[in-house]
Design a protein around this motif. Structure first.
Motif, mmCIF file in Angstrom:
data_model
loop_
_atom_site.group_PDB
_atom_site.id
_atom_site.type_symbol
_atom_site.label_atom_id
_atom_site.label_comp_id
_atom_site.label_asym_id
_atom_site.label_seq_id
_atom_site.Cartn_x
_atom_site.Cartn_y
_atom_site.Cartn_z
ATOM 1 N N GLU A 193 0.811 -1.212 0.000
ATOM 2 C CA GLU A 193 0.000 0.000 0.000
ATOM 3 C C GLU A 193 0.850 1.271 0.000
ATOM 4 N N GLU A 194 2.156 1.115 -0.076
ATOM 5 C CA GLU A 194 3.076 2.252 -0.044
ATOM 6 C C GLU A 194 3.498 2.665 -1.459
ATOM 7 N N SER A 195 3.221 3.901 -1.798
ATOM 8 C CA SER A 195 3.637 4.425 -3.108
ATOM 9 C C SER A 195 5.147 4.315 -3.278
ATOM 10 N N GLY A 196 5.886 4.590 -2.218
ATOM 11 C CA GLY A 196 7.338 4.532 -2.276
ATOM 12 C C GLY A 196 7.883 3.153 -2.606
ATOM 13 N N ALA A 197 7.177 2.122 -2.174
ATOM 14 C CA ALA A 197 7.613 0.756 -2.483
ATOM 15 C C ALA A 197 7.507 0.500 -3.987
ATOM 16 N N HIS A 198 6.400 0.901 -4.571
ATOM 17 C CA HIS A 198 6.212 0.723 -6.020
ATOM 18 C C HIS A 198 7.152 1.637 -6.807
#
Length: 184
Positions: free
Chosen positions: A43-48
């Protein structure tokens, strides 16, 4: 190493993946680490975003696009995500999508200089592509027109040569009209 200290936190894997992606011999490994980032923080934008960065470093443009699209869905106002998504689309030979993405990045963060310079660079590429298309169109039309005008010249070989010459002249004229604005 941060991953060893806290292996259950997505951003430690993201940092490791991004660092590894800078080492040419370890880029594929970096992509596997980046995938762990998404497993730990879906759910983390930073991960994607990290997956997109690493996939881009590995020249996996389609995977990078998917990762940036997921990041943009989670955080639609993230200018860096839109800028990088646009860069990937430029690599995928989709210049109009790239240009649109750079504009979206600038709408999200008007002062983002990298997006401004990317718009300028990719707009020039788009203009070059359009001018090349125009020149080819002029060439084809000129050959067709020359076929009508030069059909009575010294047989079929002469007709082909005259069509080609008229086509080249038309391409040069079209180029002289189209290219000067691009150079300025």
């Amino acid at each position: 190493m941060a991953v060893q200290l806290d292996p259950a936190v997505w951003y430690t894997h993201a940092d490791l993946a991004i660092a590894l992606s800078g080492i040419p011999d370890r880029r594929e490994e970096s992509y596997q680490v980046a995938r762990t980032t998404v497993l730990l923080g879906p759910e983390e934008s930073g991960a994607h975003f990290a997956v997109g960065l690493v996939a881009s470093a590995c020249y996996h443009w389609e995977l990078a696009e998917k990762a940036y699209l997921r990041a943009a869905a989670i955080d639609p106002n993230n200018a860096a995500v839109h800028n990088n998504l646009a860069l990937v689309r430029a690599h995928l030979d989709r210049p109009t999508d790239a240009w649109s993405g750079f504009r979206t990045a600038l709408r999200s963060e008007p002062g983002l200089k990298v997006a401004s310079s990317n718009i300028e660079r990719h707009s020039n590429n788009l203009l070059l592509r359009a001018s090349a298309t125009l020149m080819v169109s002029w060439l084809i039309l000129s050959i067709m027109a020359a076929g009508q005008v030069g059909s009575g010249l010294a047989g079929s070989a002469g007709g082909i040569v005259s069509r080609f010459i008229v086509g080249v002249i038309a391409a040069v004229i079209a180029g002289s009209i189209v290219w000067p604005p691009i150079r300025s």
